[in-house]
Motif scaffolding. Structure first.
Motif, PDB file in Angstrom:
ATOM      1  N   GLY A  10      45.186  41.560  35.299  1.00 51.07           N
ATOM      2  CA  GLY A  10      45.534  41.381  36.699  1.00 51.07           C
ATOM      3  C   GLY A  10      44.895  40.140  37.279  1.00 51.07           C
ATOM      4  N   THR A  11      45.112  39.944  38.542  1.00 54.64           N
ATOM      5  CA  THR A  11      44.547  38.798  39.250  1.00 54.64           C
ATOM      6  C   THR A  11      43.995  39.260  40.585  1.00 54.64           C
ATOM      7  OG1 THR A  11      46.199  37.351  38.255  1.00 54.64           O
ATOM      8  CG2 THR A  11      45.047  36.506  40.170  1.00 54.64           C
ATOM      9  N   LEU A  12      42.787  38.840  40.872  1.00 53.35           N
ATOM     10  CA  LEU A  12      42.163  39.107  42.156  1.00 53.35           C
ATOM     11  C   LEU A  12      42.387  37.872  43.024  1.00 53.35           C
ATOM     12  CD1 LEU A  12      40.368  40.889  43.950  1.00 53.35           C
ATOM     13  CD2 LEU A  12      38.395  39.795  42.895  1.00 53.35           C
ATOM     14  N   SER A  13      43.030  38.040  44.165  1.00 48.02           N
ATOM     15  CA  SER A  13      43.329  36.918  45.052  1.00 48.02           C
ATOM     16  C   SER A  13      42.523  37.052  46.335  1.00 48.02           C
ATOM     17  CB  SER A  13      44.811  36.869  45.391  1.00 48.02           C
ATOM     18  OG  SER A  13      45.571  36.695  44.220  1.00 48.02           O
ATOM     19  N   GLU A  14      41.666  36.062  46.575  1.00 48.58           N
ATOM     20  CA  GLU A  14      40.860  36.034  47.793  1.00 48.58           C
ATOM     21  C   GLU A  14      40.723  34.600  48.277  1.00 48.58           C
ATOM     22  OE1 GLU A  14      37.684  39.664  47.733  1.00 48.58           O
ATOM     23  OE2 GLU A  14      37.101  37.835  46.706  1.00 48.58           O
ATOM     24  N   PHE A  15      40.887  34.410  49.560  1.00 47.78           N
ATOM     25  CA  PHE A  15      40.654  33.118  50.197  1.00 47.78           C
ATOM     26  C   PHE A  15      41.379  31.978  49.479  1.00 47.78           C
ATOM     27  CE2 PHE A  15      36.731  35.691  50.667  1.00 47.78           C
ATOM     28  CZ  PHE A  15      36.896  36.021  51.999  1.00 47.78           C
ATOM     29  N   GLY A  16      42.581  32.221  49.012  1.00 49.96           N
ATOM     30  CA  GLY A  16      43.385  31.194  48.378  1.00 49.96           C
ATOM     31  C   GLY A  16      43.058  30.918  46.916  1.00 49.96           C
ATOM     32  N   THR A  17      42.104  31.657  46.351  1.00 52.41           N
ATOM     33  CA  THR A  17      41.794  31.487  44.931  1.00 52.41           C
ATOM     34  C   THR A  17      42.318  32.692  44.164  1.00 52.41           C
ATOM     35  OG1 THR A  17      39.628  32.543  45.097  1.00 52.41           O
ATOM     36  CG2 THR A  17      39.696  30.165  45.430  1.00 52.41           C
ATOM     37  N   HIS A  18      42.634  32.483  42.906  1.00 51.57           N
ATOM     38  CA  HIS A  18      43.156  33.546  42.056  1.00 51.57           C
ATOM     39  C   HIS A  18      42.251  33.660  40.831  1.00 51.57           C
ATOM     40  CE1 HIS A  18      46.695  33.563  44.578  1.00 51.57           C
ATOM     41  NE2 HIS A  18      46.773  32.259  44.429  1.00 51.57           N
ATOM     42  N   PRO A  20      41.605  35.628  37.399  1.00 48.74           N
ATOM     43  CA  PRO A  20      42.174  36.574  36.434  1.00 48.74           C
ATOM     44  C   PRO A  20      41.117  37.555  35.928  1.00 48.74           C
ATOM     45  CG  PRO A  20      41.836  34.451  35.399  1.00 48.74           C
ATOM     46  CD  PRO A  20      41.473  34.292  36.844  1.00 48.74           C
ATOM     47  N   TRP A  21      41.552  38.779  35.646  1.00 52.81           N
ATOM     48  CA  TRP A  21      40.665  39.767  35.047  1.00 52.81           C
ATOM     49  C   TRP A  21      41.417  40.512  33.946  1.00 52.81           C
ATOM     50  CZ3 TRP A  21      42.833  44.515  35.522  1.00 52.81           C
ATOM     51  CH2 TRP A  21      43.596  44.795  36.637  1.00 52.81           C
ATOM     52  N   TYR A  22      40.631  41.131  33.084  1.00 52.28           N
ATOM     53  CA  TYR A  22      41.174  41.859  31.931  1.00 52.28           C
ATOM     54  C   TYR A  22      40.275  43.055  31.672  1.00 52.28           C
ATOM     55  CZ  TYR A  22      41.999  42.861  26.967  1.00 52.28           C
ATOM     56  OH  TYR A  22      42.245  43.477  25.768  1.00 52.28           O
ATOM     57  N   VAL A  23      40.875  44.212  31.467  1.00 54.55           N
ATOM     58  CA  VAL A  23      40.137  45.435  31.141  1.00 54.55           C
ATOM     59  C   VAL A  23      40.703  46.004  29.846  1.00 54.55           C
ATOM     60  CG1 VAL A  23      39.581  47.796  31.874  1.00 54.55           C
ATOM     61  CG2 VAL A  23      39.677  45.952  33.571  1.00 54.55           C
ATOM     62  N   ALA A  24      39.813  46.392  28.941  1.00 53.17           N
ATOM     63  CA  ALA A  24      40.216  46.987  27.669  1.00 53.17           C
ATOM     64  C   ALA A  24      39.420  48.274  27.447  1.00 53.17           C
ATOM     65  CB  ALA A  24      39.959  46.020  26.522  1.00 53.17           C
ATOM     66  N   VAL A  25      40.103  49.331  27.068  1.00 56.42           N
ATOM     67  CA  VAL A  25      39.461  50.627  26.808  1.00 56.42           C
ATOM     68  C   VAL A  25      39.254  50.774  25.305  1.00 56.42           C
ATOM     69  CG1 VAL A  25      39.715  53.133  26.987  1.00 56.42           C
ATOM     70  CG2 VAL A  25      40.493  51.658  28.859  1.00 56.42           C
ATOM     71  N   HIS A  26      38.034  51.206  24.952  1.00 60.21           N
ATOM     72  CA  HIS A  26      37.658  51.411  23.551  1.00 60.21           C
ATOM     73  C   HIS A  26      37.015  52.790  23.402  1.00 60.21           C
ATOM     74  CE1 HIS A  26      38.218  47.221  22.295  1.00 60.21           C
ATOM     75  NE2 HIS A  26      37.830  46.922  23.514  1.00 60.21           N
ATOM     76  N   PRO A  27      36.986  53.317  22.188  1.00 61.37           N
ATOM     77  CA  PRO A  27      36.227  54.547  21.977  1.00 61.37           C
ATOM     78  C   PRO A  27      34.754  54.303  22.316  1.00 61.37           C
ATOM     79  CG  PRO A  27      37.613  54.084  20.083  1.00 61.37           C
ATOM     80  CD  PRO A  27      37.658  52.874  20.966  1.00 61.37           C
ATOM     81  N   HIS A  28      34.109  55.302  22.874  1.00 61.16           N
ATOM     82  CA  HIS A  28      32.677  55.200  23.177  1.00 61.16           C
ATOM     83  C   HIS A  28      31.938  54.972  21.861  1.00 61.16           C
ATOM     84  CE1 HIS A  28      28.654  56.359  24.452  1.00 61.16           C
ATOM     85  NE2 HIS A  28      29.076  56.176  25.706  1.00 61.16           N
ATOM     86  N   PRO A  29      30.967  54.077  21.830  1.00 61.53           N
ATOM     87  CA  PRO A  29      30.307  53.754  20.561  1.00 61.53           C
ATOM     88  C   PRO A  29      29.429  54.861  19.993  1.00 61.53           C
ATOM     89  CG  PRO A  29      29.260  52.583  22.356  1.00 61.53           C
ATOM     90  CD  PRO A  29      30.483  53.250  22.926  1.00 61.53           C
ATOM     91  N   LEU A  30      29.038  55.832  20.812  1.00 61.30           N
ATOM     92  CA  LEU A  30      28.140  56.892  20.337  1.00 61.30           C
ATOM     93  C   LEU A  30      28.718  58.297  20.422  1.00 61.30           C
ATOM     94  CD1 LEU A  30      24.855  55.566  21.971  1.00 61.30           C
ATOM     95  CD2 LEU A  30      25.638  55.221  19.629  1.00 61.30           C
ATOM     96  N   LEU A  31      29.623  58.529  21.366  1.00 58.81           N
ATOM     97  CA  LEU A  31      30.146  59.877  21.597  1.00 58.81           C
ATOM     98  C   LEU A  31      31.616  59.965  21.211  1.00 58.81           C
ATOM     99  CD1 LEU A  31      28.562  60.447  25.105  1.00 58.81           C
ATOM    100  CD2 LEU A  31      27.707  61.264  22.903  1.00 58.81           C
ATOM    101  N   LYS A  32      31.917  60.833  20.253  1.00 52.72           N
ATOM    102  CA  LYS A  32      33.300  61.019  19.839  1.00 52.72           C
ATOM    103  C   LYS A  32      34.106  61.656  20.964  1.00 52.72           C
ATOM    104  CE  LYS A  32      32.355  61.414  14.976  1.00 52.72           C
ATOM    105  NZ  LYS A  32      32.936  61.838  13.728  1.00 52.72           N
ATOM    106  N   GLY A  73      37.550  50.630  35.052  1.00 53.90           N
ATOM    107  CA  GLY A  73      37.460  49.205  34.760  1.00 53.90           C
ATOM    108  C   GLY A  73      38.261  48.373  35.731  1.00 53.90           C
ATOM    109  N   VAL A  74      39.464  48.817  36.064  1.00 54.05           N
ATOM    110  CA  VAL A  74      40.305  48.099  37.021  1.00 54.05           C
ATOM    111  C   VAL A  74      39.631  48.097  38.398  1.00 54.05           C
ATOM    112  CG1 VAL A  74      42.502  48.187  38.288  1.00 54.05           C
ATOM    113  CG2 VAL A  74      42.459  48.466  35.800  1.00 54.05           C
ATOM    114  N   GLU A  75      39.063  49.218  38.787  1.00 51.08           N
ATOM    115  CA  GLU A  75      38.360  49.285  40.073  1.00 51.08           C
ATOM    116  C   GLU A  75      37.202  48.287  40.092  1.00 51.08           C
ATOM    117  OE1 GLU A  75      35.714  52.543  42.468  1.00 51.08           O
ATOM    118  OE2 GLU A  75      37.550  53.261  41.518  1.00 51.08           O
ATOM    119  N   GLN A  76      36.450  48.204  39.020  1.00 49.32           N
ATOM    120  CA  GLN A  76      35.341  47.245  38.958  1.00 49.32           C
ATOM    121  C   GLN A  76      35.877  45.811  39.011  1.00 49.32           C
ATOM    122  OE1 GLN A  76      32.498  47.595  35.744  1.00 49.32           O
ATOM    123  NE2 GLN A  76      31.686  45.567  36.168  1.00 49.32           N
ATOM    124  N   ALA A  77      36.917  45.535  38.265  1.00 47.87           N
ATOM    125  CA  ALA A  77      37.493  44.176  38.233  1.00 47.87           C
ATOM    126  C   ALA A  77      37.959  43.754  39.619  1.00 47.87           C
ATOM    127  CB  ALA A  77      38.648  44.108  37.239  1.00 47.87           C
TER     128      ALA A  77
END
Length: 80
Positions: A10-18, A20-32, A73-77
């Motif tokens: 996605g793209t965050l647009s504020e004050f005329g600037t854009h 870009p952001w990217y979120v990727a989901v992965h398995p948790h490294p310790l918890l199945k 992740g999207v909320e954080q981005a």
């Protein structure tokens, strides 16, 4: 890191600037059957200040479903 389970771009647009952001989901490294997300803002992979595991400092959170991790992740981005 392995191939992501889910991804969103996605793209965050504020004050005329854009910003870009990217979120990727992965398995948790310790918890199945749990999931975490990685996030990149303006093409830079964010590092977790409190890493989940010593070997994976770019994953955040522990979620029950991939969709929950993606939404977090999207909320954080969009708040960066």
């Amino acid at each position: 890191m392995n191939k992501p389970i889910l991804e969103k771009i996605g793209t965050l647009s504020e004050f005329g600037t854009h910003t870009p952001w990217y979120v990727a989901v992965h398995p948790h490294p310790l918890l199945k059957k749990k999931y975490s997300y990685a996030i990149a803002i303006h093409y830079v992979l964010e590092r977790n200040p409190v890493p989940i595991a010593d070997f994976d400092s770019c994953l955040f959170g522990c979620y029950s479903t991939p969709d929950q991790a993606l939404n977090a992740g999207v909320e954080q981005a969009q708040s960066e």
